[in-house]
Scaffold this motif. Structure first.
Motif, PDB file in Angstrom:
ATOM      1  N   ARG A   1      77.526  75.746  36.250  1.00 11.99           N
ATOM      2  CA  ARG A   1      78.898  75.289  36.471  1.00 11.99           C
ATOM      3  C   ARG A   1      79.150  73.936  35.805  1.00 11.99           C
ATOM      4  O   ARG A   1      79.942  73.123  36.287  1.00 11.99           O
ATOM      5  CB  ARG A   1      79.243  75.263  37.958  1.00 11.99           C
ATOM      6  N   GLU A   2      78.498  73.731  34.688  1.00 13.27           N
ATOM      7  CA  GLU A   2      78.703  72.544  33.853  1.00 13.27           C
ATOM      8  C   GLU A   2      79.638  72.956  32.715  1.00 13.27           C
ATOM      9  O   GLU A   2      79.236  73.141  31.570  1.00 13.27           O
ATOM     10  CB  GLU A   2      77.362  72.050  33.288  1.00 13.27           C
ATOM     11  N   TYR A   3      80.933  73.088  33.054  1.00 15.60           N
ATOM     12  CA  TYR A   3      81.864  73.693  32.104  1.00 15.60           C
ATOM     13  C   TYR A   3      82.191  72.784  30.915  1.00 15.60           C
ATOM     14  O   TYR A   3      82.494  73.273  29.831  1.00 15.60           O
ATOM     15  CB  TYR A   3      83.133  74.119  32.832  1.00 15.60           C
TER      16      TYR A   3
ATOM     17  N   ASP B   1      81.426  72.099  25.116  1.00 15.58           N
ATOM     18  CA  ASP B   1      80.864  71.356  23.973  1.00 15.58           C
ATOM     19  C   ASP B   1      79.932  72.255  23.156  1.00 15.58           C
ATOM     20  O   ASP B   1      79.957  72.225  21.918  1.00 15.58           O
ATOM     21  CB  ASP B   1      80.091  70.126  24.465  1.00 15.58           C
ATOM     22  N   ALA B   2      79.109  73.046  23.852  1.00 11.34           N
ATOM     23  CA  ALA B   2      78.192  73.961  23.155  1.00 11.34           C
ATOM     24  C   ALA B   2      78.973  75.027  22.396  1.00 11.34           C
ATOM     25  O   ALA B   2      78.590  75.429  21.292  1.00 11.34           O
ATOM     26  CB  ALA B   2      77.236  74.608  24.158  1.00 11.34           C
TER      27      ALA B   2
ATOM     28  N   THR C   1      83.978  74.145  40.458  1.00 13.05           N
ATOM     29  CA  THR C   1      83.057  73.042  40.668  1.00 13.05           C
ATOM     30  C   THR C   1      83.865  71.754  40.736  1.00 13.05           C
ATOM     31  O   THR C   1      85.097  71.794  40.789  1.00 13.05           O
ATOM     32  CB  THR C   1      82.009  72.990  39.533  1.00 13.05           C
ATOM     33  N   VAL C   2      83.201  70.616  40.733  1.00 16.92           N
ATOM     34  CA  VAL C   2      83.922  69.340  40.827  1.00 16.92           C
ATOM     35  C   VAL C   2      84.755  69.130  39.570  1.00 16.92           C
ATOM     36  O   VAL C   2      84.365  69.566  38.479  1.00 16.92           O
ATOM     37  CB  VAL C   2      82.947  68.162  41.032  1.00 16.92           C
TER      38      VAL C   2
ATOM     39  N   CYS D   1      84.806  70.138  34.860  1.00 17.56           N
ATOM     40  CA  CYS D   1      85.723  71.200  34.424  1.00 17.56           C
ATOM     41  C   CYS D   1      86.424  70.832  33.126  1.00 17.56           C
ATOM     42  O   CYS D   1      86.628  69.659  32.816  1.00 17.56           O
ATOM     43  CB  CYS D   1      86.776  71.467  35.496  1.00 17.56           C
ATOM     44  N   VAL D   2      86.800  71.862  32.397  1.00 19.13           N
ATOM     45  CA  VAL D   2      87.604  71.704  31.189  1.00 19.13           C
ATOM     46  C   VAL D   2      89.034  72.085  31.548  1.00 19.13           C
ATOM     47  O   VAL D   2      89.255  73.069  32.259  1.00 19.13           O
ATOM     48  CB  VAL D   2      87.101  72.615  30.063  1.00 19.13           C
TER      49      VAL D   2
END
Length: 275
Positions: free
Chosen positions: A193-195, A200-201, A264-265, A269-270
């Motif tokens: 959940r590291e959007y 970026d990837a 997520t927090v 988020c994007v």
């Protein structure tokens, strides 16, 4: 002397750049912008928002026509009063898994097991397609029949068709190593959940950081200094061919769906727009 991003050749005429910018309702020139700057801006727009391209518009129209045909068949066939009408629902591929089970697999990604990575990628992307389809199927009937409702259904159908070549490669365990590495990173970040990191990837894979024109991976018969800088991993895959461009765009849509359903927090988020 190394080539830099600013020294990339301008591969389109000014007239063509203007035509394509106007087609996208973009300003043909910003204040203080050179012809080359406008070309670079167009290049970025075409990568990040490819739906405006004619080919993609035609795909979406075909998906819309298919949805309309379903409604037409429904009208001709008729529905009994009180009967639950699921004739125009999207097909849901049951993966018999949960987000918790998939999140538990994230630590296995990128550990050197290429076949295992491709299985997890395949399972997670199909799971997201199913989540999206169930969400669309749960709408009120009058919403499904509205223009926006049919457009949403058509976008799902279009995305599913875009991803078929990717699923085929994943099933045969034949995804090219450099693309697999990029998609593995994206999927791992999504499962964490590291959007922002996933986005970026995605941009790294889509735009690349090559100091050479997109598509160039060989500049002669002899290896030269800096050859590793134009290894295919550093070249933007999104424009290499139409099929890759489409399934990478389909992946971006599923990233949006994942963020909408598995929150997520805010700092991770994007900011996303409607599909």
């Amino acid at each position: 002397m190394e080539l830099t991003e600013e020294k990339l050749p301008m591969t389109l005429s000014r007239q063509e750049v203007v035509r394509r910018l106007r087609e996208r309702a973009e300003p043909v020139r910003l204040f203080g912008e050179s012809d080359y700057d406008a070309f670079q801006r167009l290049r970025k727009i075409e990568i990040l928002t490819p739906e405006v391209n004619k080919g993609l518009r035609n795909d979406l129209k075909a998906a819309m026509d298919k949805i309309d045909l379903k409604y037409l068949n429904e009208i001709v066939g008729g529905t009994e009063p009180g009967e639950v009408d699921t004739q125009h629902d999207l097909k849901v591929h049951e993966e018999h898994t949960t987000i918790e089970e998939l999140e538990a697999l994230r630590n296995t990604l990128g550990t050197g097991d290429d076949e295992g990575d491709q299985e997890v990628i395949d399972k997670f992307l199909r799971f997201l397609l199913g989540v999206w389809a169930k969400d669309l199927n749960s709408r009120e009937d009058h919403v499904k029949r509205s223009v926006q409702g049919k457009l949403a259904s058509a976008t799902h159908s279009q995305t599913e068709s875009y991803l078929k070549p990717l699923f085929r490669k994943l099933r045969k365990k034949s995804l090219p190593a450099d693309i697999k590495e990029s998609i593995t990173d994206i999927i791992k970040f999504m499962l964490e959940r590291e959007y922002v990191k996933a986005n970026d990837a995605y941009l790294q894979m889509a735009i690349g950081n090559a100091p050479w024109p997109i598509g160039v991976t060989m500049v002669g018969i002899h290896a030269r200094t800096g050859r590793e800088k134009i290894f295919s991993k550093h070249v933007a895959h999104v424009l290499n061919d139409e099929t890759q461009r489409k399934y990478i765009q389909g992946l971006k849509r599923l990233m949006t769906i994942c963020q909408k359903h598995f929150t997520t927090v805010p700092s991770k988020c994007v900011e996303y727009n409607a599909l």
